[in-house]
Design an enzyme around this catalytic site. Structure first.
Site, short mmCIF file in Angstrom:
data_model
loop_
_atom_site.label_atom_id
_atom_site.label_comp_id
_atom_site.label_asym_id
_atom_site.label_seq_id
_atom_site.Cartn_x
_atom_site.Cartn_y
_atom_site.Cartn_z
N HIS A 239 0.82 -1.27 0.31
CA HIS A 239 0.19 -0.36 0.05
C HIS A 239 0.91 1.52 -0.06
O HIS A 239 0.91 2.41 -0.96
CB HIS A 239 -1.40 -0.08 1.46
CG HIS A 239 -2.03 -1.17 1.71
ND1 HIS A 239 -1.49 -2.98 1.12
CD2 HIS A 239 -3.76 -0.74 1.20
CE1 HIS A 239 -3.03 -3.04 1.32
NE2 HIS A 239 -3.98 -2.08 1.00
N HIS A 279 -0.65 -3.82 9.76
CA HIS A 279 1.18 -4.22 9.40
C HIS A 279 2.17 -3.58 10.70
O HIS A 279 1.36 -2.56 11.44
CB HIS A 279 1.59 -3.18 7.80
CG HIS A 279 1.47 -3.70 6.42
ND1 HIS A 279 2.24 -4.81 6.57
CD2 HIS A 279 0.37 -3.80 5.65
CE1 HIS A 279 1.27 -4.99 5.06
NE2 HIS A 279 0.61 -4.51 4.65
N ASP A 283 7.00 -2.73 8.56
CA ASP A 283 6.42 -2.19 6.71
C ASP A 283 6.28 -1.12 6.60
O ASP A 283 6.43 -1.46 5.51
CB ASP A 283 5.08 -3.30 7.11
CG ASP A 283 5.20 -5.23 7.82
OD1 ASP A 283 7.08 -5.46 7.90
OD2 ASP A 283 4.32 -5.36 8.24
#
Length: 324
Positions: A239, A279, A283
């Site tokens: 993302h 996450h 990350d």
């Protein structure tokens, strides 16, 4: 009738030698002409200045900006290191032994960012070597989870709100994907698309190589991307990386307002991912770095392709971008 006087060959040469310089004279003149002029700003009074050139103005000395390599070469010659090991260059003092208080102040004022990193290195060395390690059977410690603990409780108590935020996040992911594909198919610029392909391939390799455990307080949603409550790799965040790739391309094309919108949405997305435990903090941080890294690699790939004239016929890179 008198005949013209005879001039011997030796007499002719001796008379012309006063007008024409000898070969040795020509060689010396050429060497003098080829010798580069030394700028007054690179002449020092013999004091070592730690790679900073000195300009004498009769009243004081002040460092002047110049080519970094030139300043380093001058400092190396002043220190006696110009000839290397074989040329007896290691006879002088080491560079740090010639540093003065003025050098330290200059570095602190004009190179404060590396100084901050140096302080950070010392600080985190102390933290790392005195930190109590997390036991093997315990949950990983994540500072982002600590900061978003209240958000996690709110979303856990309100599933509808969690679903709405997940849906909005999925829309943002679709916006990233649409823009990245649009730049290639419509605008004929493949850099962002190539960057995304590099990034997601590397993410798949790393995500499968080290499969992190799902946090205990994870809050999933059927409308969250990837849709359907399917499994996903935690490391690293696609993302965030995808949003960075799109934002960098927007800035490259001077679409600054749109890039700022994407950056703000990326921050909100990161807060939500931490709040839902989708996450870890690492990350997200690596996702930012991955977006920058793979955008740079895609740019190098395009440059290499243009240099070797790839793309005769159909290519990922547009024909116009391949024209020198």
């Amino acid at each position: 009738m008198k005949s013209p006087p005879r001039i011997s060959y030796i007499t002719h040469l001796s008379s012309n030698s006063q007008k024409c310089p000898s070969p040795l004279t020509l060689t010396a003149m050429s060497a003098t002409a080829a010798k580069p002029a030394v700028s007054r700003r690179h002449v020092s009074n013999g004091n070592h200045t730690n790679n900073v050139a000195i300009e004498n103005d009769h009243n004081h000395q002040r460092p002047v900006a110049g080519d970094t390599n030139t300043r380093m070469e001058i400092a190396a010659k002043n220190n006696g290191y110009a000839n290397g090991v074989g040329g007896g260059g290691w006879r002088s003092k080491a560079s740090f032994m010639t540093w003065t208080t003025r050098d330290v102040v200059y570095v602190a004022r004009h190179h404060w960012i590396p100084c901050m990193f140096a302080a950070g290195l010392l600080f985190f060395m102390g933290v790392e070597y005195t930190l109590q390690m997390i036991p093997a059977r315990s949950e990983p410690f994540d500072l982002g989870f600590v900061a978003t603990r209240s958000l996690n409780r709110v979303l856990a108590s309100s599933p509808d709100l969690n679903t709405v935020l997940a849906a909005l996040n999925t829309v943002f992911v679709l916006m990233q994907t649409t823009y990245i594909v649009w730049t290639w198919l419509v605008e004929g610029r493949a850099r962002a698309t190539i960057s995304a392909l590099f990034m997601f391939t590397c993410r798949g390799i790393l995500g499968y190589s080290t499969q992190l455990p799902l946090p205990q307080d994870f809050l999933g949603s059927g409308v969250d991307f990837p849709v359907g409550n399917v499994s996903f790799f935690l490391f690293f965040s696609g993302h965030v990386a995808g949003s960075m790739i799109a934002s960098l391309d927007m800035r490259r094309m001077q679409r600054f307002k749109l890039a700022r919108v994407f950056d703000i949405l990326n921050v909100l997305q990161s807060i939500r991912l931490l709040g839902t435990r989708g996450h870890y903090t690492i990350d997200l941080a690596v996702g930012v770095g991955a977006g920058i890294l793979f955008d740079s690699l895609a740019g190098k790939y395009e440059e290499m392709s243009r240099r070797h004239h790839l793309g005769t016929g159909f290519s990922l890179i547009s024909k116009d971008s391949l024209v020198n």
